[in-house]
Design an enzyme around this catalytic site. Structure first.
Site, PDB file in Angstrom:
ATOM      1  N   LYS A  14       0.813  -1.219   0.000  1.00  0.00           N
ATOM      2  CA  LYS A  14       0.000   0.000   0.000  1.00  0.00           C
ATOM      3  C   LYS A  14       0.846   1.269   0.000  1.00  0.00           C
ATOM      4  CE  LYS A  14      -1.074  -0.563   4.787  1.00  0.00           C
ATOM      5  NZ  LYS A  14      -0.611   0.393   5.761  1.00  0.00           N
ATOM      6  N   ARG A  89      -7.936   3.974  12.586  1.00  0.00           N
ATOM      7  CA  ARG A  89      -7.612   2.721  13.264  1.00  0.00           C
ATOM      8  C   ARG A  89      -8.827   2.041  13.870  1.00  0.00           C
ATOM      9  NH1 ARG A  89      -2.628   1.623  15.509  1.00  0.00           N
ATOM     10  NH2 ARG A  89      -0.994   2.782  14.525  1.00  0.00           N
ATOM     11  N   ARG A 123      11.329 -11.589   3.257  1.00  0.00           N
ATOM     12  CA  ARG A 123      12.078 -10.336   3.343  1.00  0.00           C
ATOM     13  C   ARG A 123      13.422 -10.551   4.038  1.00  0.00           C
ATOM     14  NH1 ARG A 123       7.509  -5.989   5.092  1.00  0.00           N
ATOM     15  NH2 ARG A 123       7.689  -7.027   7.108  1.00  0.00           N
ATOM     16  N   ARG A 156      14.506  -9.690   9.647  1.00  0.00           N
ATOM     17  CA  ARG A 156      14.120  -8.762  10.711  1.00  0.00           C
ATOM     18  C   ARG A 156      13.622  -9.536  11.922  1.00  0.00           C
ATOM     19  NH1 ARG A 156      13.064  -3.564   8.586  1.00  0.00           N
ATOM     20  NH2 ARG A 156      13.165  -3.649   6.322  1.00  0.00           N
ATOM     21  N   ARG A 167       0.392 -10.256  14.159  1.00  0.00           N
ATOM     22  CA  ARG A 167       0.085  -9.007  13.458  1.00  0.00           C
ATOM     23  C   ARG A 167      -1.104  -9.182  12.516  1.00  0.00           C
ATOM     24  NH1 ARG A 167       5.756  -8.595  12.918  1.00  0.00           N
ATOM     25  NH2 ARG A 167       5.714  -8.861  10.661  1.00  0.00           N
TER      26      ARG A 167
END
Ligand SMILES: [Zn+2]
Length: 215
Positions: A14, A89, A123, A156, A167
């Site tokens: 996004k 949110r 990633r 990470r 998440r």
């Protein structure tokens, strides 16, 4: 003036899509994540607050997010409009935001959880120079080594399957009421986030009735 909200799970692209949308339309790209990073780098009061919250392993609260967004929009540097990313949110913020700013459209980038897992878990990061890699789309030339500085690449700390599941659950729980409210107002445009970046951008422009992206 064009006022858009862009929503999508982490890894949906996004941020990239918002930047491409902003380019020729002269929109302000208001990214809550970028604003917080700026505060941390500039050592502001808010930055110190954010650092404390993250050090404790918590997420930045909705009220603090609302405050920085209000301040950011208060700068009024968005003569041609904005695309906002990371806000609202919750349902209350969404209601308030719709009424105060008369949002034209909500772009909802759809990406199945399996694809999110595939993207996020591939990633890699160079801890030395900060270059990002992706084992699917952006592979380093030598496996496990940074193209720029040759340092060994790492994952990470928060890109573990467990952290990602947490998440994802959090995202769906928080997003559902916001999306439902926007759907009732009939402003949501669902866009498939799976195709290549430029294809997704063209789909966004088409559904919003904007001129095509020229790169
Ligand atoms: Zn490097």
């Amino acid at each position: 003036m064009r006022k858009y909200v862009i929503m999508g799970v982490q890894g949906s692209g996004k941020g990239t899509q918002a930047k491409m949308l902003r380019e020729d339309l002269d929109l302000a790209h208001i990214s809550v994540g970028d604003i917080f990073r700026w505060h941390v780098r500039q050592h502001t009061k808010i930055g110190a607050q954010v650092k404390r919250i993250m050090a404790a392993g918590d997420l930045v609260g909705d009220d603090l997010v609302e405050e920085v967004v209000r301040r950011r929009l208060g700068i009024h540097d968005w003569n041609y409009g904005f695309v906002i990313d990371g806000f609202p949110r919750n349902g209350r913020q969404a209601e308030f935001f719709m009424e105060s700013y008369d949002i034209d459209a909500v772009i909802h980038l759809e990406l199945p959880d399996d694809e999110v897992r595939r993207r996020v878990l591939s990633r890699r990061l160079c801890p030395n120079c900060g270059m990002d890699y992706n084992l699917i789309a952006d592979r380093p030339e030598v496996e496990g080594r940074c193209d720029i500085c040759g340092h060994e690449l790492i994952t990470r700390a928060d890109d573990t399957p467990e952290a990602l599941e947490a998440r994802l659950t959090d995202y769906h729980e928080k997003t559902r009421p916001v999306l439902e409210l926007f759907r009732r107002k009939e402003v949501v445009h669902d866009v498939d986030g799976r195709p290549p970046v430029e294809e997704v951008q063209q789909a966004i422009r088409k559904t919003l009735g904007l001129p095509p992206y020229r790169g």
